[in-house]
Design an enzyme around this catalytic site. Structure first.
Site, short mmCIF file in Angstrom:
data_model
loop_
_atom_site.label_atom_id
_atom_site.label_comp_id
_atom_site.label_asym_id
_atom_site.label_seq_id
_atom_site.Cartn_x
_atom_site.Cartn_y
_atom_site.Cartn_z
N SER A 107 -46.72 21.00 8.08
CA SER A 107 -47.10 20.64 10.09
C SER A 107 -48.36 21.87 10.11
CB SER A 107 -46.43 20.98 10.86
OG SER A 107 -46.72 20.59 11.81
N THR A 108 -48.30 22.59 11.32
CA THR A 108 -49.56 23.58 11.09
C THR A 108 -49.55 24.28 9.65
OG1 THR A 108 -48.50 23.63 13.21
CG2 THR A 108 -50.58 25.42 12.66
#
Length: 361
Positions: free
Chosen positions: A181-182
């Protein structure tokens, strides 16, 4: 973070600056320390007090957002949240920003901007809080030039086909499943560009909205030896191919006789995400044993932790990216806490782990 998150907004639209200031300042944990209509003015203002998070537009006068971002990451690495339009051009520019070191992005429409920003206030606040927890990193990666990635400059979303040998057209009998994700766009670029053409089939969930995954896959395809593409329903998992789940859709692994393929399907968000890493990992756990490798990488939250544990319990090999190389250690940390991780590995060493898994009989 015990103190309030200091935020600086850089956008040439007075409406955006005004609305974002009101939205973000409504949260007691966020403090707006300044705004500017362009990066040059922003630099002057930020010298007196440096922000924790910069909310940055990409199309501005005097200096564009990408140039400013690269300058910031080289001189004073800072958490930067890109504010981009939901268009193919906006998606391509956002991909450049993420590769240059931005920790995340929020989208905005071209029309109905004021009402959209107000309606999306909770999403904006959450994005800033997530950005504040990230560790800004400059991996020193530069995107391909326009000639190397002409599709992005022309607004197309079809990845250029790669010439495949007979062996590369073979279905993969080993599966590599990756969730991130991030910070994942940079991490995946570094990982996938390190892998050889002869590699087991890879299925990937990167938290990203619709349109952005197609652009991301196209860019990776232009710089990787592997074929990288946004997955379509029924795509076969072949040797030398990496399939990225489309934004706004889940992706599952299916078996058809001796072959693996993917199902791309709609459904409610899982762990607030669509695509969800857990959805992919759990489908891999149900079909594979020690012929699968699960890798959970940088990202906020716990999506993928339960699925990786199921893969581990089914006999798969499992890896978590280590904290030192993560932009956000959330997802790997939760997977480790659940006991679903065999090895904790630096980002720079994950390619070697994949190569070992590929050759291990």
């Amino acid at each position: 973070m015990t103190n309030r998150i200091k935020v600086f907004i850089v956008d040439d639209s007075a409406v955006v600056r005004q609305v974002l200031t009101g939205v973000l300042a409504s949260d007691p944990q966020i403090e707006i320390i300044g705004t500017a209509a362009d990066p040059i003015l922003a630099q002057e203002k930020m010298m007196s007090e440096w922000p924790d998070v910069i909310v940055l537009d990409v199309e501005m006068p005097r200096m564009d957002g990408i140039t400013f971002l690269k300058k910031i990451m080289a001189e004073h690495p800072t958490r930067v949240l890109i504010c981009s339009t939901l268009t193919e051009t906006g998606a391509a520019t956002t991909m450049q920003a993420l590769a240059a070191g931005a920790v995340g992005f929020v989208t905005k429409p071209k029309l109905g901007l004021k009402s959209f920003l107000s309606d999306s206030s909770s999403e904006m606040i959450r994005a800033v809080k997530q950005a504040a927890q990230a560790t800004p990193r400059n991996f020193g990666r530069i995107l391909p030039t326009a000639s190397a990635s002409s599709g992005a400059t022309q607004g197309t979303t079809q990845a250029a086909p790669k010439a495949a040998s007979t062996s590369m057209a073979e279905s993969s009998n080993k599966i590599i499943a990756i969730g991130t994700s991030t910070g994942g766009t940079q991490a995946l670029e570094l990982l996938l560009t390190s892998l050889p053409r002869v590699c087991p089939g890879i299925v990937i969930v990167q938290h990203m909205p619709e349109k952005f995954t197609a652009m991301f896959a196209e860019r990776l395809n232009s710089i990787c030896e592997l074929e990288v593409r946004e997955a379509k329903n029924g795509d076969r998992v072949n040797m030398g191919r990496a399939l990225i789940a489309p934004g706004g859709m889940h992706m599952r692994l299916l078996r058809s006789g001796a072959f693996f393929n993917v199902e791309v399907c709609d459904g409610p968000p899982v762990n607030r995400h669509k695509p969800s890493v857990d959805v992919l990992f759990k489908s891999v756990a149900a079909l594979t044993r020690d012929n699968a490798l699960g890798i959970i990488m940088t990202g906020m939250g716990d999506d993928g932790a339960r699925g990786l544990r199921e893969m581990h319990d089914a006999g798969a090999h499992t890896i978590a990216q280590d904290e030192a190389s993560c932009v956000v250690f959330g997802m790997p940390k939760e997977a480790i806490k659940l006991g679903g991780v065999d090895r904790i590995v630096s980002l720079s060493n994950i390619a070697a782990e994949i190569n070992h898994f590929s050759k291990d009989s």
